[in-house]
Design a protein around this motif. Sequence first.
Motif, PDB file in Angstrom:
ATOM      1  N   PRO A 126      42.080  52.268  45.311  1.00 22.10           N
ATOM      2  CA  PRO A 126      43.313  52.513  46.073  1.00 22.10           C
ATOM      3  C   PRO A 126      44.566  52.288  45.225  1.00 22.10           C
ATOM      4  N   VAL A 127      45.652  52.944  45.638  1.00 23.87           N
ATOM      5  CA  VAL A 127      46.950  52.762  44.982  1.00 23.87           C
ATOM      6  C   VAL A 127      47.802  51.841  45.853  1.00 23.87           C
ATOM      7  N   LEU A 128      48.445  50.854  45.246  1.00 27.86           N
ATOM      8  CA  LEU A 128      49.270  49.881  45.965  1.00 27.86           C
ATOM      9  C   LEU A 128      50.743  50.206  45.775  1.00 27.86           C
ATOM     10  N   PHE A 129      51.495  50.200  46.869  1.00 28.10           N
ATOM     11  CA  PHE A 129      52.929  50.512  46.836  1.00 28.10           C
ATOM     12  C   PHE A 129      53.729  49.325  47.387  1.00 28.10           C
ATOM     13  N   GLY A 130      54.860  49.057  46.772  1.00 25.58           N
ATOM     14  CA  GLY A 130      55.808  48.077  47.303  1.00 25.58           C
ATOM     15  C   GLY A 130      55.450  46.625  47.064  1.00 25.58           C
ATOM     16  N   PHE A 131      54.465  46.351  46.237  1.00 23.24           N
ATOM     17  CA  PHE A 131      54.057  44.966  45.981  1.00 23.24           C
ATOM     18  C   PHE A 131      54.924  44.353  44.887  1.00 23.24           C
ATOM     19  N   SER A 132      55.614  43.282  45.235  1.00 22.36           N
ATOM     20  CA  SER A 132      56.441  42.575  44.256  1.00 22.36           C
ATOM     21  C   SER A 132      56.055  41.102  44.166  1.00 22.36           C
ATOM     22  N   LYS A 133      55.310  40.614  45.174  1.00 27.48           N
ATOM     23  CA  LYS A 133      54.887  39.215  45.188  1.00 27.48           C
ATOM     24  C   LYS A 133      53.451  39.100  44.680  1.00 27.48           C
ATOM     25  N   SER A 134      53.239  38.215  43.709  1.00 21.79           N
ATOM     26  CA  SER A 134      51.915  38.057  43.108  1.00 21.79           C
ATOM     27  C   SER A 134      50.890  37.520  44.106  1.00 21.79           C
ATOM     28  N   ALA A 135      51.346  36.670  45.060  1.00 25.71           N
ATOM     29  CA  ALA A 135      50.424  36.097  46.048  1.00 25.71           C
ATOM     30  C   ALA A 135      49.848  37.193  46.941  1.00 25.71           C
ATOM     31  N   ALA A 136      50.700  38.098  47.399  1.00 23.39           N
ATOM     32  CA  ALA A 136      50.240  39.207  48.246  1.00 23.39           C
ATOM     33  C   ALA A 136      49.293  40.111  47.464  1.00 23.39           C
ATOM     34  N   LEU A 137      49.625  40.358  46.213  1.00 21.19           N
ATOM     35  CA  LEU A 137      48.789  41.203  45.355  1.00 21.19           C
ATOM     36  C   LEU A 137      47.414  40.569  45.152  1.00 21.19           C
ATOM     37  N   LYS A 138      47.396  39.269  44.937  1.00 19.39           N
ATOM     38  CA  LYS A 138      46.140  38.554  44.716  1.00 19.39           C
ATOM     39  C   LYS A 138      45.274  38.573  45.979  1.00 19.39           C
ATOM     40  N   ASN A 139      45.888  38.383  47.147  1.00 16.13           N
ATOM     41  CA  ASN A 139      45.139  38.413  48.410  1.00 16.13           C
ATOM     42  C   ASN A 139      44.471  39.759  48.625  1.00 16.13           C
ATOM     43  N   VAL A 140      45.221  40.826  48.347  1.00 13.86           N
ATOM     44  CA  VAL A 140      44.674  42.170  48.540  1.00 13.86           C
ATOM     45  C   VAL A 140      43.544  42.429  47.544  1.00 13.86           C
ATOM     46  N   ALA A 141      43.743  42.038  46.282  1.00 17.14           N
ATOM     47  CA  ALA A 141      42.705  42.231  45.263  1.00 17.14           C
ATOM     48  C   ALA A 141      41.432  41.474  45.637  1.00 17.14           C
ATOM     49  N   GLU A 142      41.570  40.255  46.112  1.00 20.85           N
ATOM     50  CA  GLU A 142      40.401  39.457  46.518  1.00 20.85           C
ATOM     51  C   GLU A 142      39.723  40.057  47.739  1.00 20.85           C
ATOM     52  N   GLY A 143      40.526  40.607  48.650  1.00 24.64           N
ATOM     53  CA  GLY A 143      39.952  41.262  49.830  1.00 24.64           C
ATOM     54  C   GLY A 143      39.158  42.501  49.457  1.00 24.64           C
ATOM     55  N   LEU A 144      39.698  43.292  48.535  1.00 25.23           N
ATOM     56  CA  LEU A 144      39.002  44.499  48.088  1.00 25.23           C
ATOM     57  C   LEU A 144      37.701  44.154  47.376  1.00 25.23           C
ATOM     58  N   ASP A 145      37.644  42.958  46.810  1.00 25.13           N
ATOM     59  CA  ASP A 145      36.434  42.536  46.103  1.00 25.13           C
ATOM     60  C   ASP A 145      35.304  42.192  47.064  1.00 25.13           C
ATOM     61  N   THR A 146      35.620  41.987  48.333  1.00 27.93           N
ATOM     62  CA  THR A 146      34.590  41.593  49.310  1.00 27.93           C
ATOM     63  C   THR A 146      33.930  42.793  49.993  1.00 27.93           C
ATOM     64  N   ILE A 147      34.454  43.988  49.767  1.00 25.57           N
ATOM     65  CA  ILE A 147      33.919  45.171  50.456  1.00 25.57           C
ATOM     66  C   ILE A 147      33.140  46.051  49.477  1.00 25.57           C
ATOM     67  N   SER A 148      32.370  46.966  50.035  1.00 26.48           N
ATOM     68  CA  SER A 148      31.527  47.828  49.210  1.00 26.48           C
ATOM     69  C   SER A 148      32.373  48.848  48.441  1.00 26.48           C
ATOM     70  N   ARG A 149      31.768  49.420  47.411  1.00 27.01           N
ATOM     71  CA  ARG A 149      32.453  50.462  46.630  1.00 27.01           C
ATOM     72  C   ARG A 149      32.776  51.676  47.501  1.00 27.01           C
ATOM     73  N   GLN A 150      31.855  51.993  48.419  1.00 25.26           N
ATOM     74  CA  GLN A 150      32.071  53.124  49.328  1.00 25.26           C
ATOM     75  C   GLN A 150      33.291  52.880  50.210  1.00 25.26           C
ATOM     76  N   MET A 151      33.399  51.652  50.719  1.00 23.66           N
ATOM     77  CA  MET A 151      34.539  51.288  51.551  1.00 23.66           C
ATOM     78  C   MET A 151      35.839  51.333  50.752  1.00 23.66           C
ATOM     79  N   THR A 152      35.788  50.865  49.509  1.00 24.60           N
ATOM     80  CA  THR A 152      36.971  50.899  48.635  1.00 24.60           C
ATOM     81  C   THR A 152      37.440  52.331  48.422  1.00 24.60           C
ATOM     82  N   HIS A 153      36.497  53.231  48.203  1.00 23.56           N
ATOM     83  CA  HIS A 153      36.847  54.637  47.980  1.00 23.56           C
ATOM     84  C   HIS A 153      37.399  55.298  49.241  1.00 23.56           C
TER      85      HIS A 153
END
Length: 259
Positions: free
Chosen positions: A153-180
């Motif tokens: 996925p492409v991320l837009f409007g992220f300027s805070k590292s904490a929010a970016l880290k939360n989203v990255a960690e969340g994406l790591d918990t789902i399947s590759r199919q779900m990510t796509h």
Amino acid sequence: MDRKKVVALEDRLPQLKKERKQKANRRFAFYASVFFLLILVVVYFQSPLSKVHSVTVKGEQIVSGVKVIKTSGISNKTHIWDIRKKAVEKKIESLPTVQSATVEKKFPNQVLIKIKEYDRKAYLQKNGNYYPILQNGAILSKLQKGKMPVDAPVLFGFSKSAALKNVAEGLDTISRQMTHNISDIHYIGKSGSGDDLILYMNDGNKVVASTRTFVQNIKLYPEIAANLPKGKHGTVHLSVGTYFIPSDAGQESNQQDGQ
């Protein structure tokens, strides 16, 4: 009887001498072998043979092998016996892309470094450029001109590292199919309800979520999507509570108000 005993002992003397001589020879050979082995060890440690001849890196996809070797501090001037594996592994793991590292010393002068990198989970869009984001939230150098993100996925409007880290960690918990299935994620920041994320899905749905609960709740989407009415698309809310609002709900409400 005494004479017989004396004669028997005299007969055995040559054999006893021979056995003693053999034992002495074996003892001498053993000590000589140990001595020469110690000499060889000393010569090896002091000679160029003990210096690292080659370093091989395996498992690198994002970071270059050259950078891994440079970070390890190992060079052709390093003695193989002077390498402290745990210390070298810690240095390599300080690289933002490296999750774990293993160092193996191979006799007489070779080193093998195996690394496991963090997965690439998204791309941050900023000033027209795309920056890969790893599962630990680390931001890599921008993609080369002409290259477009196609595998995450492409991320837009992220300027805070904490929010970016939360989203990255969340994406790591789902399947590759779900990510796509996620096209892009927008961070909308200050929201009174706490919902500060909007996800646009490739299946036609939109997801409203919160960075605070994203890691736990994004895993619920596949089951929710599978139970939606066939052919229905709309907005799935995944924050405090989970619920679905069809896209045509607003139109139906307006029609009823008009009547």
